[in-house]
Design a protein around this motif. Structure first.
Motif, PDB file in Angstrom:
ATOM      1  N   SER A 142       0.898  -1.197   0.124  1.00  0.00           N
ATOM      2  CA  SER A 142       0.131   0.076  -0.029  1.00  0.00           C
ATOM      3  C   SER A 142       0.804   1.414  -0.110  1.00  0.00           C
ATOM      4  N   PHE A 143       0.304   2.316  -0.250  1.00  0.00           N
ATOM      5  CA  PHE A 143       0.991   3.621  -0.186  1.00  0.00           C
ATOM      6  C   PHE A 143       0.376   4.777   0.434  1.00  0.00           C
ATOM      7  N   ARG A 144       1.330   5.446   0.972  1.00  0.00           N
ATOM      8  CA  ARG A 144       0.989   6.816   1.565  1.00  0.00           C
ATOM      9  C   ARG A 144       1.522   7.807   0.772  1.00  0.00           C
ATOM     10  N   TYR A 145       0.650   8.335  -0.194  1.00  0.00           N
ATOM     11  CA  TYR A 145       1.324   8.895  -1.252  1.00  0.00           C
ATOM     12  C   TYR A 145       0.995  10.356  -1.430  1.00  0.00           C
ATOM     13  N   GLY A 146       0.598  10.882  -0.318  1.00  0.00           N
ATOM     14  CA  GLY A 146       0.216  12.182  -0.198  1.00  0.00           C
ATOM     15  C   GLY A 146      -1.279  12.680  -0.512  1.00  0.00           C
ATOM     16  N   GLN A 147      -2.093  11.521  -0.265  1.00  0.00           N
ATOM     17  CA  GLN A 147      -3.541  11.723  -0.518  1.00  0.00           C
ATOM     18  C   GLN A 147      -4.253  12.353   0.607  1.00  0.00           C
ATOM     19  N   ARG A 148      -5.349  12.773   0.195  1.00  0.00           N
ATOM     20  CA  ARG A 148      -6.022  13.950   1.255  1.00  0.00           C
ATOM     21  C   ARG A 148      -6.672  13.291   2.369  1.00  0.00           C
ATOM     22  N   HIS A 149      -6.765  12.070   2.394  1.00  0.00           N
ATOM     23  CA  HIS A 149      -7.332  11.302   3.486  1.00  0.00           C
ATOM     24  C   HIS A 149      -6.669   9.933   3.702  1.00  0.00           C
ATOM     25  N   ILE A 150      -6.700   9.320   4.903  1.00  0.00           N
ATOM     26  CA  ILE A 150      -6.129   8.048   5.219  1.00  0.00           C
ATOM     27  C   ILE A 150      -6.969   6.893   5.496  1.00  0.00           C
ATOM     28  N   ALA A 151      -8.317   7.266   4.959  1.00  0.00           N
ATOM     29  CA  ALA A 151      -9.543   6.352   5.391  1.00  0.00           C
ATOM     30  C   ALA A 151      -9.210   4.908   4.796  1.00  0.00           C
ATOM     31  N   GLU A 152      -8.849   5.103   3.551  1.00  0.00           N
ATOM     32  CA  GLU A 152      -8.668   3.876   2.471  1.00  0.00           C
ATOM     33  C   GLU A 152      -7.263   3.150   2.966  1.00  0.00           C
ATOM     34  N   GLN A 167       3.185  16.788  -4.070  1.00  0.00           N
ATOM     35  CA  GLN A 167       4.185  18.029  -4.359  1.00  0.00           C
ATOM     36  C   GLN A 167       4.150  18.249  -5.727  1.00  0.00           C
ATOM     37  N   PHE A 168       3.692  17.186  -6.486  1.00  0.00           N
ATOM     38  CA  PHE A 168       3.348  17.450  -8.002  1.00  0.00           C
ATOM     39  C   PHE A 168       2.018  17.980  -8.190  1.00  0.00           C
ATOM     40  N   GLY A 169       1.048  17.571  -7.220  1.00  0.00           N
ATOM     41  CA  GLY A 169      -0.513  18.015  -7.535  1.00  0.00           C
ATOM     42  C   GLY A 169      -1.021  17.360  -8.986  1.00  0.00           C
ATOM     43  N   GLY A 170      -1.863  17.975  -9.493  1.00  0.00           N
ATOM     44  CA  GLY A 170      -2.598  17.801 -10.509  1.00  0.00           C
ATOM     45  C   GLY A 170      -3.802  16.640 -10.403  1.00  0.00           C
ATOM     46  N   SER A 171      -4.420  16.476  -9.136  1.00  0.00           N
ATOM     47  CA  SER A 171      -5.237  15.594  -8.713  1.00  0.00           C
ATOM     48  C   SER A 171      -6.134  16.030  -7.891  1.00  0.00           C
ATOM     49  N   ALA A 172      -7.384  16.160  -7.707  1.00  0.00           N
ATOM     50  CA  ALA A 172      -8.535  16.059  -6.794  1.00  0.00           C
ATOM     51  C   ALA A 172      -8.291  15.390  -5.269  1.00  0.00           C
ATOM     52  N   LEU A 173      -7.465  14.158  -5.800  1.00  0.00           N
ATOM     53  CA  LEU A 173      -7.049  13.211  -4.695  1.00  0.00           C
ATOM     54  C   LEU A 173      -5.753  13.842  -3.729  1.00  0.00           C
ATOM     55  N   THR A 174      -5.079  14.498  -4.211  1.00  0.00           N
ATOM     56  CA  THR A 174      -4.040  15.082  -3.683  1.00  0.00           C
ATOM     57  C   THR A 174      -3.966  16.634  -3.453  1.00  0.00           C
ATOM     58  N   GLN A 175      -4.910  17.426  -4.024  1.00  0.00           N
ATOM     59  CA  GLN A 175      -4.755  18.745  -4.053  1.00  0.00           C
ATOM     60  C   GLN A 175      -6.190  19.123  -3.487  1.00  0.00           C
ATOM     61  N   ASP A 176      -6.101  20.264  -2.999  1.00  0.00           N
ATOM     62  CA  ASP A 176      -7.720  21.076  -2.757  1.00  0.00           C
ATOM     63  C   ASP A 176      -8.475  21.109  -3.921  1.00  0.00           C
ATOM     64  N   ILE A 177      -8.808  20.568  -4.683  1.00  0.00           N
ATOM     65  CA  ILE A 177      -9.712  20.392  -5.854  1.00  0.00           C
ATOM     66  C   ILE A 177     -11.083  19.823  -5.516  1.00  0.00           C
ATOM     67  N   ASP A 178     -12.014  20.452  -6.077  1.00  0.00           N
ATOM     68  CA  ASP A 178     -13.201  19.717  -5.754  1.00  0.00           C
ATOM     69  C   ASP A 178     -13.427  18.407  -6.478  1.00  0.00           C
TER      70      ASP A 178
END
Length: 234
Positions: free
Chosen positions: A34-44, A69-80
């Motif tokens: 599994s990965f702790r990859y900078g996702q916005r939540h750790i529930a999964e 640090q790269f961003g580009g996704s709603a799963l890693t950034q504050d994007i709706d």
């Protein structure tokens, strides 16, 4: 006779948990990654720990990398995160929940661990019928990755082992996946699929992942044991 080892990518979601159950049923000695990859939540990720423990894996490794640090996704950034979309909308283009190159990165880690373990088998729960539009879930992507991996590793070049990437869910509907996992005794209440859970860890019931999950359980004629803040119209 000792079992053949397999590295299984385990996010904690419905698909990866089913994939782990299938690998177990096929008799592999399981190593979950599994990965702790900078996702916005750790529930999964917390769900992945529970699923791995329930399956009795030989080892469960959680690797830390920072795709935030790269961003580009709603799963890693504050994007709706998109909410309330029809399945027809989900199939149009690549959604903002796509994390750039995530499966390529995850498979690279799995490949490295598999080579150290001398494990020629990797399992990943990608699905090409999930309406997601993710480019790294297609059969042609997996085929290309296998060719690359066997050119890029010591075990592949020396002929010590030929890597195989198993994608048992790739042509299955969500309902078929759920039925298969249920047949194998998988406890889906341990899994977590939501892209945007509440602070209490409840699934939102409205994001693409929640809606596809609810639709799958409904079509399978089963009740989803996940806890929802609200349930959308799947």
């Amino acid at each position: 006779m000792s079992k053949s080892k397999a590295v299984v990518l385990l996010s904690g979601g419905l698909d990866s948990a089913t994939t782990l159950a299938i690998a177990k049923q096929q008799g592999f000695d399981l190593y979950a990654l599994s990965f702790r990859y900078g996702q916005r939540h750790i529930a999964e990720l917390e769900a992945a720990k529970k699923v791995a423990a329930e399956a009795g894996v030989r080892d469960h490794m959680i690797a830390s990398i920072n795709l935030r640090q790269f961003g580009g996704s709603a799963l890693t950034q504050d994007i709706d995160v998109p909410k309330g979309r029809a399945t027809s909308e989900m199939s149009e283009g690549i959604p903002v929940t796509y994390v750039p190159a995530r499966n390529t990165i995850f498979l690279s880690f799995a490949l490295a661990w598999a080579e150290v373990l001398t494990a020629p088998d990797i399992f990943i729960g990608v699905n090409a019928l999930d309406y997601s539009g993710y480019p790294d879930c297609r059969p042609e992507y997996i085929d290309a990755y296998v060719r690359m991996a066997n050119l890029a590793t010591k075990t592949g070049v020396t002929g010590e082992a030929t890597l195989k990437i198993h994608t048992p869910l790739i042509q299955m509907t969500k309902a078929q996946i759920i039925r298969r996992g249920t047949e194998l005794g998988l406890k889906y209440g341990l899994t977590h699929s939501c892209y945007d859970p509440t602070v209490e860890g409840l699934s939102c019931g409205e994001c693409d992942s929640c809606l596809l999950r609810l639709k799958g359980f409904s079509e399978a004629g089963l009740k989803d044991p996940a806890r929802y803040a609200q349930r959308g119209a799947a």
